[in-house]
Design a protein around this motif. Structure first.
Motif, short mmCIF file in Angstrom:
data_model
loop_
_atom_site.label_atom_id
_atom_site.label_comp_id
_atom_site.label_asym_id
_atom_site.label_seq_id
_atom_site.Cartn_x
_atom_site.Cartn_y
_atom_site.Cartn_z
N TYR A 42 -5.93 -4.12 -6.86
CA TYR A 42 -6.78 -5.08 -7.37
C TYR A 42 -6.29 -6.45 -6.83
CZ TYR A 42 -9.16 -0.95 -9.46
OH TYR A 42 -9.63 0.20 -9.86
N LEU A 64 -0.35 8.42 -6.25
CA LEU A 64 -0.58 9.58 -6.14
C LEU A 64 0.73 10.45 -6.94
CD1 LEU A 64 -1.13 10.00 -2.35
CD2 LEU A 64 -2.64 10.39 -4.17
N ALA A 100 -10.37 9.01 -2.49
CA ALA A 100 -10.97 10.28 -2.51
C ALA A 100 -9.68 11.46 -2.90
CB ALA A 100 -11.14 10.59 -1.12
N VAL A 101 -8.49 11.16 -2.49
CA VAL A 101 -7.67 12.00 -3.18
C VAL A 101 -7.25 12.07 -4.58
CG1 VAL A 101 -5.06 12.61 -2.59
CG2 VAL A 101 -6.32 11.80 -0.79
N LEU A 102 -7.23 10.76 -5.23
CA LEU A 102 -7.05 10.59 -6.47
C LEU A 102 -8.23 11.18 -7.14
CD1 LEU A 102 -5.66 6.75 -7.04
CD2 LEU A 102 -4.60 9.02 -7.48
N PHE A 118 0.96 -1.25 0.03
CA PHE A 118 0.08 -0.08 -0.04
C PHE A 118 0.81 1.22 -0.07
CE2 PHE A 118 -2.33 3.35 1.91
CZ PHE A 118 -3.67 3.28 1.32
N LEU A 171 -3.06 0.90 -9.40
CA LEU A 171 -4.37 0.57 -9.06
C LEU A 171 -4.64 -1.07 -9.47
CD1 LEU A 171 -6.80 3.46 -9.75
CD2 LEU A 171 -5.67 2.61 -7.86
N LEU A 222 -8.81 9.48 -14.58
CA LEU A 222 -8.11 9.27 -13.22
C LEU A 222 -9.44 9.20 -12.24
CD1 LEU A 222 -5.42 9.32 -12.05
CD2 LEU A 222 -5.66 11.91 -11.54
N LEU A 228 -7.34 7.13 -0.10
CA LEU A 228 -6.53 7.30 -1.20
C LEU A 228 -7.30 7.63 -2.52
CD1 LEU A 228 -3.82 6.74 -2.67
CD2 LEU A 228 -4.27 4.46 -3.12
N LEU A 245 -0.53 8.99 -15.81
CA LEU A 245 -1.78 8.06 -15.92
C LEU A 245 -1.65 6.55 -15.74
CD1 LEU A 245 -4.58 8.18 -15.50
CD2 LEU A 245 -5.00 8.42 -18.02
N VAL A 284 -14.21 18.05 -0.76
CA VAL A 284 -14.47 16.71 -1.09
C VAL A 284 -13.47 15.67 -0.33
CG1 VAL A 284 -14.45 14.85 -3.09
CG2 VAL A 284 -15.29 17.51 -3.15
N VAL A 285 -12.34 15.95 -0.19
CA VAL A 285 -11.18 15.20 0.60
C VAL A 285 -11.80 15.04 2.19
CG1 VAL A 285 -8.81 15.02 1.59
CG2 VAL A 285 -9.38 15.35 -1.05
N ASN A 331 -10.95 5.97 -12.37
CA ASN A 331 -10.26 4.77 -11.50
C ASN A 331 -10.35 4.96 -9.99
OD1 ASN A 331 -8.56 2.91 -13.36
ND2 ASN A 331 -8.60 4.71 -14.50
N VAL A 373 -9.93 13.75 -6.37
CA VAL A 373 -9.72 15.16 -6.12
C VAL A 373 -8.73 15.86 -7.08
CG1 VAL A 373 -9.10 17.15 -4.70
CG2 VAL A 373 -10.84 15.61 -4.15
N ILE A 374 -7.74 15.12 -7.08
CA ILE A 374 -6.56 15.26 -8.24
C ILE A 374 -7.34 15.51 -9.59
CG2 ILE A 374 -4.60 14.70 -9.19
CD1 ILE A 374 -3.61 13.55 -6.37
N GLY A 375 -7.90 14.23 -9.91
CA GLY A 375 -8.51 14.26 -11.27
C GLY A 375 -9.30 15.53 -11.52
N VAL A 395 -1.91 15.94 -13.85
CA VAL A 395 -2.30 17.28 -13.70
C VAL A 395 -1.49 18.26 -13.98
CG1 VAL A 395 -3.46 18.90 -12.29
CG2 VAL A 395 -4.20 16.47 -12.25
N GLY A 417 -12.13 20.96 -3.88
CA GLY A 417 -11.17 20.01 -3.72
C GLY A 417 -10.90 19.58 -2.20
#
Lengths: 180, 101
Positions: free
Chosen positions: A45, A15, B13-15, A7, A41, B38, B11, A34, A102-103, B41, B17-19, A22, A99
Motif C-alpha cells: 500500500y 505468500l 488472486a493467489v492469496l 515486490f 500488504l 486473508l 499475487l 496472517l 480461480v487462479v 486482504n 485462493v490460498i484463503g 492454512v 482453486g
C-alpha cells in the motif's frame, strides 16, 4: 527498480504468511502467518501511494484484529487436536481444482487487462495520492453517509458482542441457583 | 523490468485462493476465520492496485469500508466462537451440526 525488489521480497513474504495460515497445525502460528501477510500488504500500500490505507492496515488489522484473534486463541486453548477427516468425499481434490480454476481466471483477466469492463476505461497519467489529507477531504464530503453508516455498524457489532458475551444458557443459570 | 498492476492482481488472486482453500479444508473455526481475513486482504490489494492504475481514490475508500466491516465481523464472529466454546468446549465446525437440515 525499487518497486521490483520490494515486490519480490514482500510478495514472497505474503505468500509464505498465507500458506502458514492454512498449513500450520498450531493456531498461534496461523495468526503469526496472517500478521506477516498483513504487514507485507501494508508495504504494498505504501508503494502504491495509499499511505492512509497502509497506516490503517497496520493499526487496525495487524494491531487490533490480530490481538483479538490471539486473545481468543489463548482463551479457548491451542492444544486441541483438529480432526481433518473429510466428511464430504473428494473435498480436497475439488478444492484444489476450484482453486486452480480461480487462479487461471485471475491470471487471464489480469494479463489480458480485461478488468476494464468492470472498472471502466483507465484514466492514464493521473497520479493517486492517498495521503490522510486527501482521503479525509473526500471521506467527509463525498462519502459522508457511508462513513456515518459504518459508525452505526460498529455500535451494533459491539453491542452484539456484549450480548453474546453476557449470554448464559438457561440450564446453567438454574444449576447455579440450585447450588446456592 | 517494472512492476505493473498485473503482478499485484496475480499475487492477490493467489492469496485469495490460498484463503479460500484454507476455509474449505480446515475445521478449526478460528483458522477458518483467519482464512476469511486473508481473502478480504487479497481483495483489498486488488482495490488499491486497480485504483492506482485508474488514477482515482475510490479503490482506497472501498478498502477503508472493507476494513471497518471486517473489524465488526471479527468482533461478532469471535464472540460467537467463544460463546459456542463455553457451551460445547470445542472450536471444530464439524461438531456443530444441530442446525443442519
Amino acid at each position: 527498480m525499487t518497486e521490483l525488489i520490494l515486490f519480490l521480497i514482500f510478495g514472497s513474504l505474503a505468500l509464505t504468511g498465507g500458506l502458514t495460515v492454512v498449513a500450520a497445525k498450531n493456531p498461534v502460528h496461523s495468526a503469526m502467518g496472517l500478521m506477516l501477510t498483513l504487514f507485507s500488504l501494508a508495504v504494498f500500500y505504501v508503494v502504491q501511494a495509499a499511505h492512509f490505507v497502509a497506516a490503517v492496515q497496520v493499526i487496525v488489522y495487524a494491531g487490533a484484529v490480530m490481538t483479538l484473534f490471539l486473545f481468543v486463541i489463548m482463551l479457548i486453548g491451542v492444544d486441541q487436536e483438529e480432526n481433518l477427516r473429510e466428511t464430504i468425499r473428494f473435498q480436497r481434490p475439488l478444492v484444489a481444482l476450484v482453486g486452480l480454476a480461480v487462479v487461471v481466471v485471475g491470471v487471464v483477466v489480469a494479463v489480458g487487462g480485461r478488468f476494464a469492463w468492470v472498472t471502466g476505461p483507465a484514466r492514464t497519467g493521473a497520479e493517486v495520492n492517498g495521503t490522510v489529507e486527501a482521503i479525509g477531504d473526500e471521506l467527509f464530503t463525498v462519502w459522508l453517509l457511508p462513513f456515518e453508516a459504518t459508525s452505526l455498524l460498529l455500535i451494533i457489532a459491539s453491542v452484539g458482542a456484549l450480548a453474546l458475551a453476557f449470554y448464559q444458557p438457561r440450564r446453567r443459570q438454574r444449576d447455579e441457583e440450585d447450588t446456592r | 523490468m517494472t512492476v505493473t498492476v498485473d503482478w499485484y492482481l496475480i499475487l492477490a488472486a493467489v492469496l485469495f485462493v490460498i484463503g479460500a482453500a484454507g476455509l474449505l479444508v480446515r475445521r478449526n473455526a478460528i483458522v477458518m476465520f483467519m482464512s476469511i481475513e486473508l481473502m478480504l486482504n487479497a481483495v483489498n490489494l486488488t482495490f488499491v492496485s486497480v485504483g492506482r492504475e485508474l488514477g482515482n481514490l475510490t479503490g482506497q475508500f472501498a478498502v477503508f469500508f472493507v476494513l471497518v466491516v471486517a473489524a465488526a465481523e471479527v468482533v461478532v464472529g469471535l464472540a460467537i466462537i467463544v460463546s459456542i466454546f463455553r457451551t460445547r468446549a470445542t472450536a471444530s465446525v464439524d461438531e456443530l451440526s444441530e442446525m443442519k437440515g
